[in-house]
Design a protein around this motif. Sequence first.
Motif, PDB file in Angstrom:
ATOM      1  N   PRO A  11       0.841  -1.199   0.000  1.00  0.00           N
ATOM      2  CA  PRO A  11       0.000   0.000   0.000  1.00  0.00           C
ATOM      3  C   PRO A  11       0.873   1.244   0.000  1.00  0.00           C
ATOM      4  O   PRO A  11       2.081   1.168   0.245  1.00  0.00           O
ATOM      5  N   GLU A  12       0.265   2.362  -0.263  1.00  0.00           N
ATOM      6  CA  GLU A  12       0.991   3.620  -0.204  1.00  0.00           C
ATOM      7  C   GLU A  12       1.021   4.048   1.259  1.00  0.00           C
ATOM      8  O   GLU A  12       0.007   4.419   1.828  1.00  0.00           O
ATOM      9  N   LEU A  13       2.198   3.943   1.868  1.00  0.00           N
ATOM     10  CA  LEU A  13       2.341   4.266   3.278  1.00  0.00           C
ATOM     11  C   LEU A  13       3.312   5.419   3.465  1.00  0.00           C
ATOM     12  O   LEU A  13       4.399   5.407   2.904  1.00  0.00           O
ATOM     13  N   ALA A  14       2.895   6.363   4.268  1.00  0.00           N
ATOM     14  CA  ALA A  14       3.819   7.445   4.637  1.00  0.00           C
ATOM     15  C   ALA A  14       4.682   6.931   5.786  1.00  0.00           C
ATOM     16  O   ALA A  14       4.221   6.159   6.612  1.00  0.00           O
ATOM     17  N   PRO A  15       5.936   7.341   5.843  1.00  0.00           N
ATOM     18  CA  PRO A  15       6.780   6.902   6.948  1.00  0.00           C
ATOM     19  C   PRO A  15       6.187   7.344   8.281  1.00  0.00           C
ATOM     20  O   PRO A  15       5.560   8.392   8.369  1.00  0.00           O
ATOM     21  N   SER A  16       6.385   6.525   9.267  1.00  0.00           N
ATOM     22  CA  SER A  16       5.798   6.786  10.568  1.00  0.00           C
ATOM     23  C   SER A  16       6.868   6.691  11.648  1.00  0.00           C
ATOM     24  O   SER A  16       6.964   5.687  12.330  1.00  0.00           O
ATOM     25  N   PRO A  17       7.705   7.717  11.779  1.00  0.00           N
ATOM     26  CA  PRO A  17       8.778   7.633  12.757  1.00  0.00           C
ATOM     27  C   PRO A  17       8.228   7.676  14.184  1.00  0.00           C
ATOM     28  O   PRO A  17       7.453   8.549  14.533  1.00  0.00           O
ATOM     29  N   ALA A  18       8.593   6.686  14.971  1.00  0.00           N
ATOM     30  CA  ALA A  18       8.191   6.636  16.369  1.00  0.00           C
ATOM     31  C   ALA A  18       9.363   6.078  17.162  1.00  0.00           C
ATOM     32  O   ALA A  18      10.028   5.150  16.722  1.00  0.00           O
ATOM     33  N   THR A  19       9.589   6.642  18.326  1.00  0.00           N
ATOM     34  CA  THR A  19      10.725   6.241  19.143  1.00  0.00           C
ATOM     35  C   THR A  19      10.243   5.548  20.415  1.00  0.00           C
ATOM     36  O   THR A  19       9.059   5.598  20.757  1.00  0.00           O
ATOM     37  N   ALA A  20      11.185   4.953  21.123  1.00  0.00           N
ATOM     38  CA  ALA A  20      10.869   4.342  22.417  1.00  0.00           C
ATOM     39  C   ALA A  20      10.349   5.407  23.381  1.00  0.00           C
ATOM     40  O   ALA A  20       9.459   5.142  24.193  1.00  0.00           O
ATOM     41  N   ALA A  21      10.878   6.619  23.289  1.00  0.00           N
ATOM     42  CA  ALA A  21      10.416   7.716  24.149  1.00  0.00           C
ATOM     43  C   ALA A  21       8.956   8.045  23.867  1.00  0.00           C
ATOM     44  O   ALA A  21       8.185   8.342  24.791  1.00  0.00           O
ATOM     45  N   ASP A  22       8.549   7.988  22.594  1.00  0.00           N
ATOM     46  CA  ASP A  22       7.137   8.213  22.253  1.00  0.00           C
ATOM     47  C   ASP A  22       6.254   7.163  22.937  1.00  0.00           C
ATOM     48  O   ASP A  22       5.196   7.484  23.479  1.00  0.00           O
ATOM     49  N   GLY A  23       6.694   5.908  22.897  1.00  0.00           N
ATOM     50  CA  GLY A  23       5.930   4.830  23.518  1.00  0.00           C
ATOM     51  C   GLY A  23       5.828   4.993  25.021  1.00  0.00           C
ATOM     52  O   GLY A  23       4.756   4.816  25.611  1.00  0.00           O
ATOM     53  N   SER A  24       6.922   5.351  25.668  1.00  0.00           N
ATOM     54  CA  SER A  24       6.921   5.559  27.122  1.00  0.00           C
ATOM     55  C   SER A  24       6.021   6.730  27.502  1.00  0.00           C
ATOM     56  O   SER A  24       5.269   6.662  28.473  1.00  0.00           O
ATOM     57  N   ARG A  25       6.102   7.797  26.728  1.00  0.00           N
ATOM     58  CA  ARG A  25       5.265   8.972  26.991  1.00  0.00           C
ATOM     59  C   ARG A  25       3.780   8.611  26.867  1.00  0.00           C
ATOM     60  O   ARG A  25       2.968   8.970  27.717  1.00  0.00           O
ATOM     61  N   ALA A  26       3.430   7.848  25.830  1.00  0.00           N
ATOM     62  CA  ALA A  26       2.032   7.437  25.649  1.00  0.00           C
ATOM     63  C   ALA A  26       1.580   6.549  26.796  1.00  0.00           C
ATOM     64  O   ALA A  26       0.477   6.719  27.327  1.00  0.00           O
ATOM     65  N   GLN A  27       2.428   5.594  27.188  1.00  0.00           N
ATOM     66  CA  GLN A  27       2.082   4.720  28.314  1.00  0.00           C
ATOM     67  C   GLN A  27       1.839   5.529  29.584  1.00  0.00           C
ATOM     68  O   GLN A  27       0.871   5.273  30.309  1.00  0.00           O
ATOM     69  N   ASN A  28       2.704   6.475  29.863  1.00  0.00           N
ATOM     70  CA  ASN A  28       2.548   7.302  31.066  1.00  0.00           C
ATOM     71  C   ASN A  28       1.262   8.106  31.038  1.00  0.00           C
ATOM     72  O   ASN A  28       0.563   8.212  32.047  1.00  0.00           O
ATOM     73  N   LYS A  29       0.935   8.679  29.885  1.00  0.00           N
ATOM     74  CA  LYS A  29      -0.305   9.460  29.767  1.00  0.00           C
ATOM     75  C   LYS A  29      -1.515   8.580  30.033  1.00  0.00           C
ATOM     76  O   LYS A  29      -2.448   8.972  30.753  1.00  0.00           O
ATOM     77  N   LEU A  30      -1.527   7.369  29.450  1.00  0.00           N
ATOM     78  CA  LEU A  30      -2.668   6.471  29.636  1.00  0.00           C
ATOM     79  C   LEU A  30      -2.741   5.943  31.064  1.00  0.00           C
ATOM     80  O   LEU A  30      -3.830   5.791  31.631  1.00  0.00           O
ATOM     81  N   PHE A  31      -1.584   5.670  31.665  1.00  0.00           N
ATOM     82  CA  PHE A  31      -1.552   5.209  33.050  1.00  0.00           C
ATOM     83  C   PHE A  31      -2.112   6.284  33.976  1.00  0.00           C
ATOM     84  O   PHE A  31      -2.945   6.006  34.833  1.00  0.00           O
ATOM     85  N   ASP A  32      -1.658   7.524  33.788  1.00  0.00           N
ATOM     86  CA  ASP A  32      -2.169   8.635  34.606  1.00  0.00           C
ATOM     87  C   ASP A  32      -3.667   8.815  34.406  1.00  0.00           C
ATOM     88  O   ASP A  32      -4.400   9.049  35.360  1.00  0.00           O
TER      89      ASP A  32
END
Length: 187
Positions: A11-32
Amino acid sequence: MGAAIRMLADPELAPSPATAADGSRAQNKLFDLARQARRGETVTLTEAEVNALLARHLVEARGVRLSAPRARLIGDDRLVLNAQSSLRQLFDEASLSVVADLLPTRWQARPVWLHVGARVRVDGGTRRQLRMEVDEFAVGRQRLPTPLLRLVVDPASVGLLQWALPSHVERVGIEPGRVVIQTATSP
């Protein structure tokens, strides 16, 4: 023959840069969000945070057999999910392993892209849930009827289409490039 070629196409996919820091930040937001029932709070997850959460945390934790998951947050409560699966896995999930056995081994191992378009909504009641109502489904670039999604994708992956929500979450919306979660203003 044309449908088979479209199914194997990327498929036509745009690059999706995501880092471990992005994942940790998302986890913390959802946990809070889950442990603090602050009224009238708004929590925002960026597209990079959602993609890091998908790739690094949710897929592993829920036993999903898809790889390279990517979400594109369109807006108007709409998102597009793309992930890869082997052709063999799709045939197995659809109870067509006999057909897969007829294919050369290298074809069976070939990764194919799955494309799912959906709209999100929150179901009310005592057990609030976020549901993704699928309105488009494709393998590669070949569009298929949306009910086929449940036949060709493993149950753990289909389970990603609904999530239990804390009772104080009032709304989950998708805006271009971000998810916005709002808590109720009153108990």
